[in-house]
Design an enzyme around this catalytic site. Sequence first.
Site, PDB file in Angstrom:
ATOM      1  N   LYS A 147      -3.127   6.205   3.997  1.00 60.06           N
ATOM      2  CA  LYS A 147      -1.777   5.763   3.644  1.00 60.06           C
ATOM      3  C   LYS A 147      -0.726   6.764   4.101  1.00 60.06           C
ATOM      4  CE  LYS A 147      -3.064   2.683  -0.115  1.00 60.06           C
ATOM      5  NZ  LYS A 147      -2.980   2.354  -1.559  1.00 60.06           N
ATOM      6  N   LYS A 178      -8.854  -5.906   9.865  1.00 64.45           N
ATOM      7  CA  LYS A 178      -9.029  -6.858   8.787  1.00 64.45           C
ATOM      8  C   LYS A 178      -7.735  -7.632   8.549  1.00 64.45           C
ATOM      9  CE  LYS A 178     -11.127  -5.886   4.989  1.00 64.45           C
ATOM     10  NZ  LYS A 178     -11.542  -5.226   3.718  1.00 64.45           N
ATOM     11  N   LYS A 216      -2.420  -8.305   3.903  1.00 64.84           N
ATOM     12  CA  LYS A 216      -1.092  -8.721   3.451  1.00 64.84           C
ATOM     13  C   LYS A 216      -0.057  -7.638   3.718  1.00 64.84           C
ATOM     14  CE  LYS A 216      -2.523  -7.533  -1.280  1.00 64.84           C
ATOM     15  NZ  LYS A 216      -2.845  -8.125  -2.593  1.00 64.84           N
TER      16      LYS A 216
END
Length: 333
Positions: free
Chosen positions: A118, A199, A202
């Site tokens: 992240k 993958k 969202k």
Amino acid sequence: MTGQTKQTVFSGVQPTGAMHLGGYLGAFRNWVALQDDDAYNVVYCIVDLHAMTVPYDPAEFHRARLETAKVVLALGIDPEKSLLYMQSQVPQHAELAWILSTLTPTGVLNRMTQYKDKLDKGIPSNLGLYSYPVLMAADILLFRADLVPVGDDQKQHLEMSRDLAARFNNRFGEVFPIPAPLIPETSARVMSLVDPAAKMSKSDPNPKNRVNLDDSPDVIRKKVKSAVTDSDPTVRYDTESKPGISNLLEIMSATTGRPIGDLAAEYETGGYGRFKEAVAEAIVAELAPIRAALQQLDDDDVARILQKGALDARTRAERLQQQVRDAVGLGRI
């Protein structure tokens, strides 16, 4: 199951936007199967405290929490069979996380790959993001989960939860079961429609990368029609040279229940257009009951369901958390 003790299963979902086909086929379809299995007591949590570790808009966040609950209910989760609640409405999660944080070496947190990933994506560093795995461990251990459905990206966090349970038990006595991973019998790894090497997500800014559970049939058809494939018009399963087609074959297999080999043989010739149309219709048919259920759900009714779930969860959590307080010396005076 007479005479046998049911195992407790815990799983959570973040309210970070529309839920998509990848999450549904990879995890959430199994939530209903676990709920309907007499071997398990299931606890499903909307982990909104976790979602606060990255920048967000409060108004959008508030709405996303409710929308996520609606989707979970539309999937078929029955509050009469499953404990369903909002994490922030059960303060014992945060209390247990603090207690577990006093047992967590910083060196362990430094090795968490999701935290590093992240930061690499530009998400600002903060203490919540850093200690995210401790709160996840508290989520799992609070209701004494025996089993946790996990994907590849969560295995490291579950290992840390297991380690913290063992650390606590060794220091303060046997309180927590050591949670084990639960590998679903059926799940699908759904890749992005625009980048089959990644993958379906969202968090991807390109909405064409995913099929959302509330997408209309026409939107689904357009997204699948524009899915990245290759120049060879033969439909066959080959993840190396034909990752886009392989992804669509996996999606169609997961939504129809038909083996990938049978689908590849049926659509081998005839071109990608015919194949993509069939994939899109399979997705539309699979998601139609969810979309219909979503349209029937009333916001006020969903809020009442969450309030009842939170009350049940707090009552249950308080009884269990008192055992923790007694063990660590925070018992009632």
